[in-house]
Design an enzyme around this catalytic site. Sequence first.
Site, PDB file in Angstrom:
ATOM      1  N   SER A 273      35.563  45.254  33.274  1.00  0.00           N
ATOM      2  CA  SER A 273      35.239  43.835  32.687  1.00  0.00           C
ATOM      3  C   SER A 273      34.553  42.775  33.433  1.00  0.00           C
ATOM      4  CB  SER A 273      36.172  43.185  31.660  1.00  0.00           C
ATOM      5  OG  SER A 273      37.477  42.793  32.567  1.00  0.00           O
ATOM      6  N   HIS A 303      40.473  50.539  29.204  1.00  0.00           N
ATOM      7  CA  HIS A 303      40.623  49.323  29.925  1.00  0.00           C
ATOM      8  C   HIS A 303      41.393  48.296  29.264  1.00  0.00           C
ATOM      9  CE1 HIS A 303      39.807  46.197  32.429  1.00  0.00           C
ATOM     10  NE2 HIS A 303      38.609  45.677  32.025  1.00  0.00           N
ATOM     11  N   HIS A 349      49.865  52.213  38.410  1.00  0.00           N
ATOM     12  CA  HIS A 349      48.696  51.442  38.697  1.00  0.00           C
ATOM     13  C   HIS A 349      47.823  51.860  39.841  1.00  0.00           C
ATOM     14  CE1 HIS A 349      46.425  47.726  39.885  1.00  0.00           C
ATOM     15  NE2 HIS A 349      46.906  47.366  38.814  1.00  0.00           N
ATOM     16  N   ARG A 358      53.096  40.733  37.161  1.00  0.00           N
ATOM     17  CA  ARG A 358      52.831  40.003  35.801  1.00  0.00           C
ATOM     18  C   ARG A 358      53.909  40.788  34.954  1.00  0.00           C
ATOM     19  NH1 ARG A 358      46.878  42.072  35.357  1.00  0.00           N
ATOM     20  NH2 ARG A 358      47.810  44.186  36.220  1.00  0.00           N
ATOM     21  N   ASP A 404      51.125  45.840  30.970  1.00  0.00           N
ATOM     22  CA  ASP A 404      50.927  46.084  29.785  1.00  0.00           C
ATOM     23  C   ASP A 404      52.079  46.604  29.249  1.00  0.00           C
ATOM     24  OD1 ASP A 404      47.937  45.651  29.536  1.00  0.00           O
ATOM     25  OD2 ASP A 404      47.633  47.363  30.866  1.00  0.00           O
TER      26      ASP A 404
END
Length: 466
Positions: A273, A303, A349, A358, A404
Amino acid sequence: MALIRGCVSRLSNYTQKTIPALSLVSRNSSDAVELKALLAEKIKEEQKIVKSFREQYGSKVVGEVTVDQVYGGMRGIRGLVTETSHLDPEDGIEFRDFTIPQIRKLLPKTPGGGEPLPEGLFWLLLTGEVPTLEQVKSVSKTWAERAGLPSHVVTMLNNFPSHLHPMSQFSAAITACNTESKFAKAYSEGVPKATYWEHTFEDALDLIAKLPTIAATIYRNLYKDGSSIGAIDVNKDWSANFTSMLGYDDPNFTELIRLYLTIHSDHEGGNVSAHSVHLVGSALSDPYLSFAAGMNGLAGPLHGLANQEVLVWLRKLQKDLGPDASEEEVKEFVWKTLKSGQVVPGYGHAVLRRTDPRYIVQRDFALKHLPDDPMFKLVSQLYKIVPQILLELGKVKNPWPNVDAHSGVLLQYYGMTEMQFYTVLFGVSRALGTASSLVWDRALGLPIERPKSMTTEGLMKLVGAI
């Protein structure tokens, strides 16, 4: 890159379903003047730094490219400048050299609130400086004043078929908003290149202001029988107006959205993005067209859909094992997933080598606000189990959970169960980073992006394979 970043750190109603058309939308708000003036100073400093740096080190080689990298999506190739953030393998994403825990502590909050205001992060991304609460309030007011949509965009949104994916609607509406682009107008009038960043800055403010209005309209049309989003309150912050337009009145949900929009805002410039926004912007497409391109990339399942995949997998686990699954049963389910050739969604990751910060701040939020939620308890159980299993496999460089693994569970807890909409939330957040970067792209005069491509035969000749 580190040198440059270090220097910066130092130094109303319509006839159809309606969206408020605010009287102040058409003019520049005086509240944006301070931010623009500060940014102008920072740009002058940065331009000097970059010019000097390139003069001295322009021919310096920064790395080698392997054949595997050429075929592997250019992963790891150092080929972009992104001033706003940097991904550290150990500390995670750093916004202008500030880590997630640091920004959570340092950025201004609403009185009595515990989570940072995304407006403060936008200020930080643009300037490298932590703003005051008053400065953040000025951004909130500016965005509220500019949140109205053109009537043709309202009409378009209200006439989309219900089976059109929320991200398709989001991207199309953003594209259609480019009728309002100050950059496109200025460019057509032949303004000097040195002022491109100023018009991009104005478009960035307008774009970010309108995104919650677009997103909330899509949400209401698809999931709330098309009910009106209501008025925009210039005395509310960006997130509070957003959650109100969505139809949520729980202050803790608003706090969650403030945190969500902050931590999902930027992630270096090489992800799909962010890179798409930069790439299309490099052709001097206006920020609306550039950001829409990024949203089309975010809509891809590799994504922006990861937190949906996590929830689907968690629900299957709950369905198969029941609400009181033992540790051994959960371990067996994880092994079954891996042995079937699938991955455990939300873990691993490409860059990070420890638990995503996060994830940690979302876990902290859950421990404070929903410690007894069954789904959160399951996520916590997996946090203890999955990394050890992945380490046992010996094939995973980072067995720890990423952002996520947690976000969808929090949204579900507060009643937002419409998983297809989650990527739209992600997109609203990602505007903070990509729009900031676009301003700096134009300020530094970065050219159109045009990497060299090769055929397989040409590449084989280059390395002496034939």
